[in-house]
Design a protein around this motif. Sequence first.
Motif, PDB file in Angstrom:
ATOM      1  N   CYS A 199     -34.982  32.950  -8.344  1.00  0.00           N
ATOM      2  CA  CYS A 199     -33.785  33.789  -8.345  1.00  0.00           C
ATOM      3  C   CYS A 199     -33.712  34.507  -9.686  1.00  0.00           C
ATOM      4  N   ARG A 200     -33.956  35.783  -9.648  1.00  0.00           N
ATOM      5  CA  ARG A 200     -33.943  36.547 -10.876  1.00  0.00           C
ATOM      6  C   ARG A 200     -32.613  37.271 -11.007  1.00  0.00           C
ATOM      7  N   ALA A 201     -31.980  37.103 -12.156  1.00  0.00           N
ATOM      8  CA  ALA A 201     -30.679  37.706 -12.406  1.00  0.00           C
ATOM      9  C   ALA A 201     -30.820  38.938 -13.279  1.00  0.00           C
ATOM     10  N   SER A 202     -30.055  39.943 -12.976  1.00  0.00           N
ATOM     11  CA  SER A 202     -29.999  41.131 -13.827  1.00  0.00           C
ATOM     12  C   SER A 202     -28.551  41.575 -13.948  1.00  0.00           C
ATOM     13  N   GLY A 203     -28.248  42.237 -15.035  1.00  0.00           N
ATOM     14  CA  GLY A 203     -26.887  42.714 -15.234  1.00  0.00           C
ATOM     15  C   GLY A 203     -26.014  41.753 -15.999  1.00  0.00           C
ATOM     16  N   TYR A 204     -26.529  40.554 -16.245  1.00  0.00           N
ATOM     17  CA  TYR A 204     -25.816  39.634 -17.122  1.00  0.00           C
ATOM     18  C   TYR A 204     -26.839  38.651 -17.676  1.00  0.00           C
ATOM     19  N   THR A 205     -26.441  37.992 -18.719  1.00  0.00           N
ATOM     20  CA  THR A 205     -27.338  37.040 -19.353  1.00  0.00           C
ATOM     21  C   THR A 205     -26.853  35.632 -19.076  1.00  0.00           C
ATOM     22  N   THR A 206     -27.761  34.813 -18.579  1.00  0.00           N
ATOM     23  CA  THR A 206     -27.377  33.429 -18.339  1.00  0.00           C
ATOM     24  C   THR A 206     -26.908  32.819 -19.650  1.00  0.00           C
ATOM     25  N   ARG A 207     -25.861  32.100 -19.579  1.00  0.00           N
ATOM     26  CA  ARG A 207     -25.318  31.524 -20.799  1.00  0.00           C
ATOM     27  C   ARG A 207     -24.689  30.179 -20.481  1.00  0.00           C
ATOM     28  N   ASN A 208     -24.435  29.476 -21.528  1.00  0.00           N
ATOM     29  CA  ASN A 208     -23.817  28.167 -21.353  1.00  0.00           C
ATOM     30  C   ASN A 208     -22.514  28.275 -20.590  1.00  0.00           C
ATOM     31  N   SER A 209     -22.280  27.292 -19.792  1.00  0.00           N
ATOM     32  CA  SER A 209     -21.084  27.111 -18.953  1.00  0.00           C
ATOM     33  C   SER A 209     -21.206  27.826 -17.624  1.00  0.00           C
ATOM     34  N   TYR A 210     -22.083  28.824 -17.556  1.00  0.00           N
ATOM     35  CA  TYR A 210     -22.307  29.433 -16.247  1.00  0.00           C
ATOM     36  C   TYR A 210     -23.118  28.463 -15.403  1.00  0.00           C
ATOM     37  N   CYS A 211     -22.770  28.393 -14.163  1.00  0.00           N
ATOM     38  CA  CYS A 211     -23.553  27.623 -13.205  1.00  0.00           C
ATOM     39  C   CYS A 211     -24.424  28.559 -12.392  1.00  0.00           C
ATOM     40  N   MET A 212     -25.606  28.118 -12.133  1.00  0.00           N
ATOM     41  CA  MET A 212     -26.442  28.794 -11.143  1.00  0.00           C
ATOM     42  C   MET A 212     -26.727  27.773 -10.056  1.00  0.00           C
ATOM     43  N   GLY A 213     -26.519  28.179  -8.845  1.00  0.00           N
ATOM     44  CA  GLY A 213     -26.668  27.248  -7.740  1.00  0.00           C
ATOM     45  C   GLY A 213     -27.498  27.821  -6.619  1.00  0.00           C
ATOM     46  N   TRP A 214     -28.001  26.915  -5.830  1.00  0.00           N
ATOM     47  CA  TRP A 214     -28.699  27.285  -4.595  1.00  0.00           C
ATOM     48  C   TRP A 214     -27.900  26.733  -3.428  1.00  0.00           C
ATOM     49  N   PHE A 215     -27.692  27.592  -2.455  1.00  0.00           N
ATOM     50  CA  PHE A 215     -26.960  27.234  -1.255  1.00  0.00           C
ATOM     51  C   PHE A 215     -27.823  27.570  -0.058  1.00  0.00           C
ATOM     52  N   VAL A 231     -25.932  23.739 -14.808  1.00  0.00           N
ATOM     53  CA  VAL A 231     -25.137  24.396 -15.831  1.00  0.00           C
ATOM     54  C   VAL A 231     -26.123  25.034 -16.799  1.00  0.00           C
ATOM     55  N   SER A 232     -26.131  26.336 -16.840  1.00  0.00           N
ATOM     56  CA  SER A 232     -27.127  27.054 -17.618  1.00  0.00           C
ATOM     57  C   SER A 232     -27.151  26.602 -19.064  1.00  0.00           C
ATOM     58  N   GLY A 233     -28.365  26.449 -19.587  1.00  0.00           N
ATOM     59  CA  GLY A 233     -28.522  26.055 -20.968  1.00  0.00           C
ATOM     60  C   GLY A 233     -28.384  24.575 -21.209  1.00  0.00           C
ATOM     61  N   THR A 234     -28.220  23.805 -20.170  1.00  0.00           N
ATOM     62  CA  THR A 234     -28.080  22.353 -20.308  1.00  0.00           C
ATOM     63  C   THR A 234     -29.003  21.659 -19.316  1.00  0.00           C
ATOM     64  N   ASN A 235     -29.019  20.363 -19.384  1.00  0.00           N
ATOM     65  CA  ASN A 235     -29.764  19.569 -18.399  1.00  0.00           C
ATOM     66  C   ASN A 235     -28.844  18.992 -17.337  1.00  0.00           C
ATOM     67  N   VAL A 236     -27.661  19.560 -17.236  1.00  0.00           N
ATOM     68  CA  VAL A 236     -26.696  19.071 -16.262  1.00  0.00           C
ATOM     69  C   VAL A 236     -27.004  19.696 -14.918  1.00  0.00           C
ATOM     70  N   GLY A 272     -34.217  13.824  -4.885  1.00  0.00           N
ATOM     71  CA  GLY A 272     -35.578  13.313  -4.885  1.00  0.00           C
ATOM     72  C   GLY A 272     -36.596  14.266  -4.300  1.00  0.00           C
ATOM     73  N   ARG A 273     -36.124  15.321  -3.657  1.00  0.00           N
ATOM     74  CA  ARG A 273     -37.037  16.290  -3.043  1.00  0.00           C
ATOM     75  C   ARG A 273     -36.906  17.679  -3.642  1.00  0.00           C
ATOM     76  N   PHE A 274     -35.718  18.050  -4.048  1.00  0.00           N
ATOM     77  CA  PHE A 274     -35.475  19.377  -4.599  1.00  0.00           C
ATOM     78  C   PHE A 274     -35.193  19.267  -6.101  1.00  0.00           C
ATOM     79  N   THR A 275     -35.657  20.264  -6.835  1.00  0.00           N
ATOM     80  CA  THR A 275     -35.407  20.308  -8.277  1.00  0.00           C
ATOM     81  C   THR A 275     -35.030  21.728  -8.678  1.00  0.00           C
ATOM     82  N   ILE A 276     -33.959  21.855  -9.414  1.00  0.00           N
ATOM     83  CA  ILE A 276     -33.552  23.158  -9.928  1.00  0.00           C
ATOM     84  C   ILE A 276     -33.918  23.245 -11.399  1.00  0.00           C
ATOM     85  N   SER A 277     -34.386  24.403 -11.792  1.00  0.00           N
ATOM     86  CA  SER A 277     -34.700  24.641 -13.190  1.00  0.00           C
ATOM     87  C   SER A 277     -34.407  26.093 -13.499  1.00  0.00           C
TER      88      SER A 277
END
Length: 125
Positions: free
Chosen positions: A22-38, A53-58, A67-72
């Motif tokens: 998922c490539r984002a444009s028009g804004y910069t990922t930053r702390n506190s923003y969440c990126m999710g997959w639905f 939570v962008s910028g963290t390991n949360v 155990g099957r899916f991983t977000i990064s």
Amino acid sequence: DVQLVESGGGSVQAGGSLRLSCRASGYTTRNSYCMGWFRQAPGKEREGVVAIVSGTNVRFYADSVKGRFTISEDNAKNTAYLEMINLKTEDSAMYYCAAGDVLSLRALSAGEYTYWGQGTQVTVS
């Protein structure tokens, strides 16, 4: 304008793997923003799969994919990834990435997100 563009969907056999981007444009990922997959299968509601939570390991995972899916994410590329292994037929759905200033407790709630991609189809047979 903020744009999220997914890629990497396709058809695989059960037990196989896929990596969505998922490539984002028009804004910069930053702390506190969440990126999710639905995902949304025909006739079903959109459900939260994973979020970070962008910028963290949360990270947050739905029980069905733990155990099957991983977000990064790669903030330098403004891109989030969803690595899926051991895919099951019930994982078949349209997958969407989303971003927004979301409270962590609501990270898997679709209604909390502001920006959405167009979706990429995952079919597991």
